[in-house]
Design a protein around this motif. Structure first.
Motif, short mmCIF file in Angstrom:
data_model
loop_
_atom_site.label_atom_id
_atom_site.label_comp_id
_atom_site.label_asym_id
_atom_site.label_seq_id
_atom_site.Cartn_x
_atom_site.Cartn_y
_atom_site.Cartn_z
N THR A 106 49.39 30.28 31.79
CA THR A 106 50.76 30.16 31.33
C THR A 106 51.37 31.56 31.32
OG1 THR A 106 52.16 29.08 29.67
CG2 THR A 106 50.31 30.43 28.84
N THR B 155 54.31 34.12 28.96
CA THR B 155 54.87 34.22 27.61
C THR B 155 56.15 33.40 27.48
OG1 THR B 155 55.96 36.29 28.23
CG2 THR B 155 53.83 36.45 27.10
N SER B 156 56.83 33.15 28.61
CA SER B 156 57.97 32.22 28.60
C SER B 156 58.09 31.60 29.99
CB SER B 156 59.28 32.93 28.24
OG SER B 156 59.83 33.58 29.35
N ALA B 157 58.59 30.38 30.04
CA ALA B 157 58.74 29.67 31.32
C ALA B 157 59.73 30.38 32.23
CB ALA B 157 59.18 28.23 31.07
N TRP C 34 52.50 24.69 30.91
CA TRP C 34 53.41 25.07 29.82
C TRP C 34 53.06 24.38 28.51
CZ3 TRP C 34 55.17 29.18 31.73
CH2 TRP C 34 55.42 29.27 33.10
N MET C 35 52.04 23.51 28.54
CA MET C 35 51.60 22.84 27.33
C MET C 35 50.12 23.12 27.16
SD MET C 35 54.28 21.71 26.13
CE MET C 35 54.16 20.44 24.91
N PRO C 36 49.65 23.56 26.05
CA PRO C 36 50.49 23.93 24.90
C PRO C 36 51.25 25.21 25.22
CG PRO C 36 48.21 24.55 24.49
CD PRO C 36 48.22 23.81 25.81
N PRO C 37 52.41 25.35 24.60
CA PRO C 37 53.18 26.57 24.85
C PRO C 37 52.43 27.79 24.31
CG PRO C 37 54.22 25.24 23.13
CD PRO C 37 53.07 24.45 23.66
N TRP C 38 52.61 28.90 25.02
CA TRP C 38 51.98 30.14 24.58
C TRP C 38 52.67 30.63 23.31
CZ3 TRP C 38 53.78 35.03 23.51
CH2 TRP C 38 52.80 36.01 23.29
N GLY C 39 51.90 31.23 22.43
CA GLY C 39 52.44 31.86 21.22
C GLY C 39 51.55 33.02 20.83
#
Length: 103
Positions: free
Chosen positions: A46, A48-50, A79-84
């Motif tokens: 993934t 840090t943002s799409a 993109w799932m799970p979204p990075w955080g």
């Protein structure tokens, strides 16, 4: 000789997010690593943002880092799970703190 998952993971520590200056492994951007029977590395990654404009740069770095180890590379951008920030390793947090980030 076929690469192992550990070989690929270690080589991916040479792939650095151009914006943050931390490798993609410690940033937690790699969700899964596989090496198939043809010695092709398959990465679920993934960003840090799409909307990250540096996806091509990271892909190019990945291919260069893995070229000595694998026949080819396939990246599945997920993109799932979204990075955080919770996905950043302890080493990554130390590196970010050294750069002046609060994590």
């Amino acid at each position: 000789m076929a690469a192992t998952v550990d070989d690929v993971t270690e080589a991916m520590k040479d792939v650095v997010d151009p914006e943050l200056g931390i490798n993609v492994v410690d940033l937690g951007l790699i969700y899964d690593v596989m090496v198939d029977d043809n010695n092709i590395a398959v990465l679920n990654m993934t960003l840090t943002s799409a909307a990250c404009p540096l996806q091509d740069v990271i892909e190019d770095q990945t291919r260069q880092a893995l070229a000595p180890h694998t026949t080819d590379v396939k990246i599945n951008w997920v993109w799932m799970p979204p990075w955080g920030p919770d996905k950043i390793s302890d080493d990554g947090r130390e590196q970010l703190r050294a750069l002046g980030f609060t994590v």
